[in-house]
Design an enzyme around this catalytic site. Sequence first.
Site, PDB file in Angstrom:
ATOM      1  N   HIS A 197     -54.205 -17.258  15.915  1.00 54.82           N
ATOM      2  CA  HIS A 197     -53.764 -16.883  14.565  1.00 54.82           C
ATOM      3  C   HIS A 197     -54.605 -15.719  14.024  1.00 54.82           C
ATOM      4  O   HIS A 197     -54.071 -14.669  13.638  1.00 54.82           O
ATOM      5  CB  HIS A 197     -53.876 -18.101  13.639  1.00 54.82           C
ATOM      6  CG  HIS A 197     -53.445 -17.835  12.230  1.00 54.82           C
ATOM      7  ND1 HIS A 197     -52.228 -18.221  11.743  1.00 54.82           N
ATOM      8  CD2 HIS A 197     -54.066 -17.210  11.202  1.00 54.82           C
ATOM      9  CE1 HIS A 197     -52.109 -17.852  10.479  1.00 54.82           C
ATOM     10  NE2 HIS A 197     -53.223 -17.233  10.117  1.00 54.82           N
ATOM     11  N   GLU A 198     -55.921 -15.895  14.031  1.00 55.02           N
ATOM     12  CA  GLU A 198     -56.787 -14.835  13.503  1.00 55.02           C
ATOM     13  C   GLU A 198     -56.710 -13.592  14.397  1.00 55.02           C
ATOM     14  O   GLU A 198     -56.826 -12.467  13.924  1.00 55.02           O
ATOM     15  CB  GLU A 198     -58.236 -15.329  13.373  1.00 55.02           C
ATOM     16  CG  GLU A 198     -58.422 -16.533  12.445  1.00 55.02           C
ATOM     17  CD  GLU A 198     -57.809 -16.368  11.059  1.00 55.02           C
ATOM     18  OE1 GLU A 198     -57.690 -15.218  10.595  1.00 55.02           O
ATOM     19  OE2 GLU A 198     -57.419 -17.390  10.448  1.00 55.02           O
ATOM     20  N   HIS A 243     -53.920 -11.441  13.186  1.00 54.19           N
ATOM     21  CA  HIS A 243     -54.361 -10.611  12.049  1.00 54.19           C
ATOM     22  C   HIS A 243     -55.222  -9.447  12.555  1.00 54.19           C
ATOM     23  O   HIS A 243     -55.091  -8.311  12.106  1.00 54.19           O
ATOM     24  CB  HIS A 243     -55.231 -11.439  11.092  1.00 54.19           C
ATOM     25  CG  HIS A 243     -54.472 -12.387  10.207  1.00 54.19           C
ATOM     26  ND1 HIS A 243     -53.509 -11.974   9.322  1.00 54.19           N
ATOM     27  CD2 HIS A 243     -54.567 -13.737  10.049  1.00 54.19           C
ATOM     28  CE1 HIS A 243     -53.036 -13.031   8.654  1.00 54.19           C
ATOM     29  NE2 HIS A 243     -53.664 -14.115   9.081  1.00 54.19           N
ATOM     30  N   GLU A 272     -49.528 -12.011   7.313  1.00 52.00           N
ATOM     31  CA  GLU A 272     -49.328 -13.356   7.834  1.00 52.00           C
ATOM     32  C   GLU A 272     -48.222 -13.381   8.894  1.00 52.00           C
ATOM     33  O   GLU A 272     -48.216 -14.245   9.770  1.00 52.00           O
ATOM     34  CB  GLU A 272     -49.015 -14.295   6.659  1.00 52.00           C
ATOM     35  CG  GLU A 272     -49.294 -15.746   6.881  1.00 52.00           C
ATOM     36  CD  GLU A 272     -50.750 -16.103   7.177  1.00 52.00           C
ATOM     37  OE1 GLU A 272     -51.656 -15.279   6.942  1.00 52.00           O
ATOM     38  OE2 GLU A 272     -50.971 -17.216   7.676  1.00 52.00           O
TER      39      GLU A 272
HETATM   40 ZN    ZN Z   1     -53.469 -16.091   8.312  1.00 52.62          ZN
END
Ligand code: ZN
Length: 503
Positions: free
Chosen positions: A265-266, A269, A295
């Site tokens: 997830h990170e 980003h 996101e």
């Molecule tokens: Zn996030």
Amino acid sequence: MTSVNGDLQTLRQKLGEISDIHNAIALLQWDQETYMPPKGAEARSWQLATLSALKHRLFTAESLGNLLHALHARSDALEPADAKLVEVTRDDYARATKLPEDFVHTFAAEQSHALEVWAEARRKSDFALFRPNLETLLRLARQKAEYFGYDDSPYDALVDEFERGMTTAELKRIFGGLAARQGDLVERIVNAGRPALPWLAGKWEESAQWAFSLRVLEDMGYDFDAGRQDKSLHPFSIYFDTRDVRVTTRLSEEALFSSLMSSIHEGGHALYMQGHADSDRRTPLCDAPSLGMHESQSRMWENIIGRSLPFWRHYLPVMRTYFPGRLDGLTPEDLYAAVNLVEPSLIRVEADECTYNLHIIIRFELEVALIEGSLAVNDIPEAWNAKVKQYLGLEVPDDAQGCLQDIHWAHGAFGYFPTYALGNLYGAQLFEAMLEQIPGLWDAVGEGGFTPILAWLREHVHGHGRRKLAHELIRDVTGREPSPEPYLTYLESRFGALYNLGT
Ligand code: ZN
């Protein structure tokens, strides 16, 4: 009169200095969450307050306003790229100078007071304790909306802070199309029963989880010469420059996938931030157009890719080398079922992909009612519990597991929640376009090949920075306005097959 080029150079220099301070603040915050010893907290709060005030003073200076005004008046003489820089910075400047200084101070003071009270109220599960603070913050949020201005609903002005260009009416349209179908899907999954996964119990060595997550990050294309991973209580990613973008992950030996999924997830980003255009460094353009768009990247990597069957076809054998003997006899389908468990729960941050948006819709509906004045603060717990029953079919036993669970309202951050759900929708819509444009995409994922995906994202999303608003970017890439349709199609197809729901 100064020359356009001279003014532009002055503007770039000023913005560069402000950006340096901004990124130094970020570095101090990163350190605070990772390595700072506990006794460092007091001095760190002085340093952060000083630098933040300096940054605000430089950015709201009248001289900067005059410079932007002068450049805007001659924007015909600017290159399109420079005209965009002036336009976006003017917009930020207008926002930053619309709030009177004493209002900003009052808001910050109420916010820090509310955070303390909220923490205690949550501990004691006592909403009444937090009620006066929330009333004050709501009053200030409405006042803030008046300062910013809006056409239709005061909530528009608040959402706009996090999702530039988005309106309450548009959110109602998008979420309206989402709620019923996603709720229906969850209900059918719950009725289908939970798969048994006895092998998942037990402890999973943290050092192996850590090493495996680094391996996956590297495969995704995250540049470790321009970043690093560390541990923190709450995972986050942070930008100091396109060549220094860091991620953190959380480790728990009880949860096999928690560290991996938060790293992916990170990482999503971080790939975005490593992919901003070189020419945008040290300017306000070097960012995503909105939180929802940011996101979209993390959720696309984590959910659509990282929880896909092709992904696990490739990574099960790899994972076995990190957990010798523990995964023998399992198939990619077993891992696929385990990372896609659906179970309605009370707590948003623990929610699975299928139920997550329902948590957001609950908060969105309550926030709009609170800001528009049709719901009184006093009635929040009752309204919250009714919506949880309606959307998730659950009884809320106490406020700690209900309306007191999130920190956002104690921050006075009304209008933030919708960006999480928009991230899911944008991600699916972009991915649908990517699937059409990259032949053999899933085959490549099945071989651990993410290069075409990253190249596509760099070209269509990452490199644009803030040059397009989120909905403009979505429209340009996918040919239509943001819609819940691609996300629902993706969810129904993946989970329909996983839980044998038929059609
Ligand atoms: Zn996030």
